[in-house]
Design a protein around this motif. Structure first.
Motif, PDB file in Angstrom:
ATOM      1  N   GLU A 156       0.845  -1.187   0.000  1.00 57.52           N
ATOM      2  CA  GLU A 156       0.000   0.000   0.000  1.00 57.52           C
ATOM      3  C   GLU A 156       0.879   1.235   0.000  1.00 57.52           C
ATOM      4  O   GLU A 156       2.046   1.197   0.405  1.00 57.52           O
ATOM      5  CB  GLU A 156      -0.921  -0.004   1.228  1.00 57.52           C
ATOM      6  N   ILE A 157       0.338   2.354  -0.470  1.00 59.58           N
ATOM      7  CA  ILE A 157       1.049   3.627  -0.485  1.00 59.58           C
ATOM      8  C   ILE A 157       1.276   4.104   0.955  1.00 59.58           C
ATOM      9  O   ILE A 157       0.398   3.984   1.811  1.00 59.58           O
ATOM     10  CB  ILE A 157       0.237   4.671  -1.282  1.00 59.58           C
ATOM     11  N   LEU A 158       2.469   4.649   1.222  1.00 63.72           N
ATOM     12  CA  LEU A 158       2.747   5.281   2.507  1.00 63.72           C
ATOM     13  C   LEU A 158       2.271   6.725   2.427  1.00 63.72           C
ATOM     14  O   LEU A 158       2.730   7.489   1.572  1.00 63.72           O
ATOM     15  CB  LEU A 158       4.248   5.228   2.811  1.00 63.72           C
ATOM     16  N   PRO A 159       1.343   7.128   3.287  1.00 65.07           N
ATOM     17  CA  PRO A 159       0.726   8.454   3.119  1.00 65.07           C
ATOM     18  C   PRO A 159       1.678   9.595   3.417  1.00 65.07           C
ATOM     19  O   PRO A 159       2.636   9.448   4.193  1.00 65.07           O
ATOM     20  CB  PRO A 159      -0.423   8.422   4.129  1.00 65.07           C
ATOM     21  N   ALA A 160       1.398  10.758   2.805  1.00 64.84           N
ATOM     22  CA  ALA A 160       2.114  11.979   3.162  1.00 64.84           C
ATOM     23  C   ALA A 160       1.800  12.316   4.615  1.00 64.84           C
ATOM     24  O   ALA A 160       0.735  11.989   5.132  1.00 64.84           O
ATOM     25  CB  ALA A 160       1.690  13.120   2.238  1.00 64.84           C
TER      26      ALA A 160
END
Length: 600
Positions: free
Chosen positions: A332-336
């Motif tokens: 999954e994308i690592l959030p800002a």
């Protein structure tokens, strides 16, 4: 086909007696984790011609084959070969004619004479190169052990390959490969294995696979396999005979004395679980677990961080750090806005955060200027911790919560220490000029042999490393006091120290011969160390009867025989004369008195 059941039951009796001694092996634990669009499969085969419990005459093969069948979009990511058998071990085999040597080995001992082994090698490159098709394992030889092991029906050998493959059409999964060699038996009739490092986000299509050795189809006495307290079973594996020589991939039931079983566990685990408890029981059969593979749907980031470059100006408490945050091995994308905390010797000193989302297998780099506390030691450990708000607590759920730290030992760029140097004093050569030798100061100033010392006449030259003094053994100072600057450097930094060159009025030296013939040699009464040094000196010349002839000082030239106020002659004749030199200096109260020779 008729079976010799009297032989069968006699072997069971012997087996039950031998199991009064517990077995000993290696705990099954996590070997490698995969996060992404992955799944797994098994292939392998036994070396037993029939199940060992039903063998009248012990026999075993050294070669067997199996087939790998992957779909067109399946790409092999990893392939692990396991082979096992009775005895102390055969750790050199062939796969499709290619020599294979064990990279890791496992062992298990029943009583003191019945040994079992398993071996492991990563064969990824070979499987990637060969692809689908037939695989033959050969040269697996345990024949020297089967007569001994046939006494308790534990003579066996076999091999299996765990294949982890990628397919872009798969959901994002987490695969864990665990291995070891643990056993369950009649006496040690319960085995508990905890599978750690799980992260259950979605239990849909969750499954688990087992590679097990020495299970017997004819022994089904309370032989169960459970996960989280739920007994697993399927059409090939009854609830009370979990390990019975079957292969879930091929639906084979003649995988004698080994099992390649895969179970659905989506109803046996819960969202949020981070571990699973595997329990095996057996009131009769001897079974060894060699490898377990779990597949869970998992869509999570996995933040890691690295300290790339640190730079600190000399004698500054500002530390400039380049760092990178990664989202590798993630699903999954690592959030800002993922927090990053910075510690010096576990003391929190700075906070920052990611500015952009980091994609799967992506990274983000930045630079930060850190103001170090003034009381921080010269040497300290710098820690960057991603997903930490400064209290050791994160805000992002990750696949692995234990890989968020990078540490680097920092040696601050502090000036080197130095030894204090004394000022140097030389004789005044006129108007405070002097010549000095300070070549030995290069070693005296150092506190460490590896330091580098250079000398300069101005602090600007020392700062800029321009115009160094090369002649330190005969340095002429045009005026004193003269300050000499030393730039002292160590591995990381530099510093400055200095000393002064000063002059003193040394006693003059009288040269008492005057030629007086104006040939350019010894034409005057010369006193070295007098002029431009003793500025108020006075010289008086007398003849041998004490009559005053001439008076000189700083403003008059040396006496060349001229007689002041002479009546008969302007220049004195050759002969002996007397001088009195008044230095008129508080350090020299007595005049210099002597005679001189004048020639013509």
């Amino acid at each position: 086909m008729k079976q010799n059941y009297s032989l069968f039951f006699s072997k069971i009796l012997i087996l039950s007696l031998l199991f009064t001694i517990n077995t000993k092996g290696q705990d099954v634990s996590l070997y490698q984790q995969f996060n992404g669009r992955y799944d797994f499969t098994f292939l392998g085969n036994t070396m037993n011609p029939v199940e060992n419990t039903f063998q009248g005459t012990p026999a075993i093969f050294t070669t067997s084959s199996a087939t790998l069948t992957l779909q067109p979009n399946d790409v092999v990511e990893k392939a692990f070969l396991y082979w096992a058998g009775c005895g102390t071990g055969d750790f050199n085999v062939k796969l499709n004619g290619v020599d294979i040597t064990a990279q890791r080995t496992f062992s298990n001992v029943l009583q003191t004479q019945f040994n079992f082994f398993s071996a492991f090698t990563d064969i990824t490159s070979q499987i990637q190169s060969t692809g689908n098709g037939n695989y033959t394992l050969s040269d697996l030889d345990v024949t020297s052990f089967i007569n001994l092991h046939s006494q308790n029906s534990t003579n066996f050998a076999g091999w299996a390959i765990v294949v982890v493959y990628y397919n872009p059409n798969l959901p994002l999964n987490q695969l864990n490969v665990y291995d070891g060699l643990q056993a369950v038996s009649q006496v040690q009739n319960q085995l508990n294995i905890t599978l750690n490092s799980l992260n259950v986000i979605d239990n849909n299509d969750a499954k688990i696979g087992f590679l097990a050795w020495e299970g017997d189809v004819g022994l089904s006495n309370n032989e169960t396999l459970s996960i989280n307290g739920n007994i697993l079973s399927n059409t090939l594996n009854p609830p009370t005979n979990a390990f019975n020589g079957t292969n879930t991939i091929t639906n084979s039931t003649d995988l004698y004395n080994m099992d390649l079983d895969i179970y659905s566990i989506q109803n046996n685990i819960a969202i949020g679980d981070t571990s699973a408890d595997i329990q095996m029981t057996s009131n009769q059969d001897f079974v060894m677990i060699n490898a377990i593979v779990s597949k869970l749907n998992s869509q999570l980031p996995d933040a890691t961080i690295s300290i790339d470059v640190t730079n600190q100006a000399c004698n500054s408490n500002i530390l400039l750090v380049d760092f990178t945050v990664y989202n590798l091995n993630s699903t999954e994308i690592l959030p800002a806005g993922t927090p990053i905390s910075i510690y010096a010797n576990v003391e929190f000193i700075e906070y920052t955060e990611t500015l952009t989302p980091i994609p799967i297998d992506g990274s983000w780099s930045d630079q930060i200027s850190i103001l170090l506390p003034f009381d921080i030691p010269a040497n300290f450990d710098l820690q960057f911790v991603v997903d930490d708000i400064g209290t050791g607590v994160g805000i992002v759920t990750e696949i692995n919560e234990n890989n968020n730290v990078d540490l680097q030992a920092i040696i601050q760029n502090s000036s080197p220490s130095f030894n204090k140097l004394d000022d140097l004093v030389s004789c005044n050569e006129g108007l405070t000029k002097g010549t000095f030798n300070f070549s030995h100061y290069e070693d005296l100033v150092k506190t460490d042999f590896n330091q580098i010392a250079n000398f300069y006449t101005t602090i600007d030259d020392a700062l800029n490393q321009t115009n160094p003094i090369f002649n330190t053994s005969n340095f002429a100072a045009n005026s004193t006091p003269q300050e000499i600057y030393i730039r002292l450097e160590n591995e990381n930094c530099y510093g400055f120290t200095s000393f002064f060159l000063t002059t003193k009025k040394c006693p003059p030296t009288v040269y008492n011969y005057v030629s007086g013939n104006f040939d350019g040699y010894n034409d005057g009464f010369f006193i070295e160390g007098l002029r431009d040094i003793f500025l108020n000196f006075e010289v008086k010349i007398y003849n041998r009867w004490g009559k005053w002839l001439w008076t000189g000082n700083q403003s008059k030239p040396d006496w060349d025989g001229y007689v002041e106020n002479g009546v008969d002659e302007k220049y004195a004749p050759a002969g002996t004369y007397y001088y009195v030199v008044f230095l008129n200096d508080p350090d020299y109260n007595e005049p210099l008195v002597g005679f001189l020779y004048l020639t013509r």
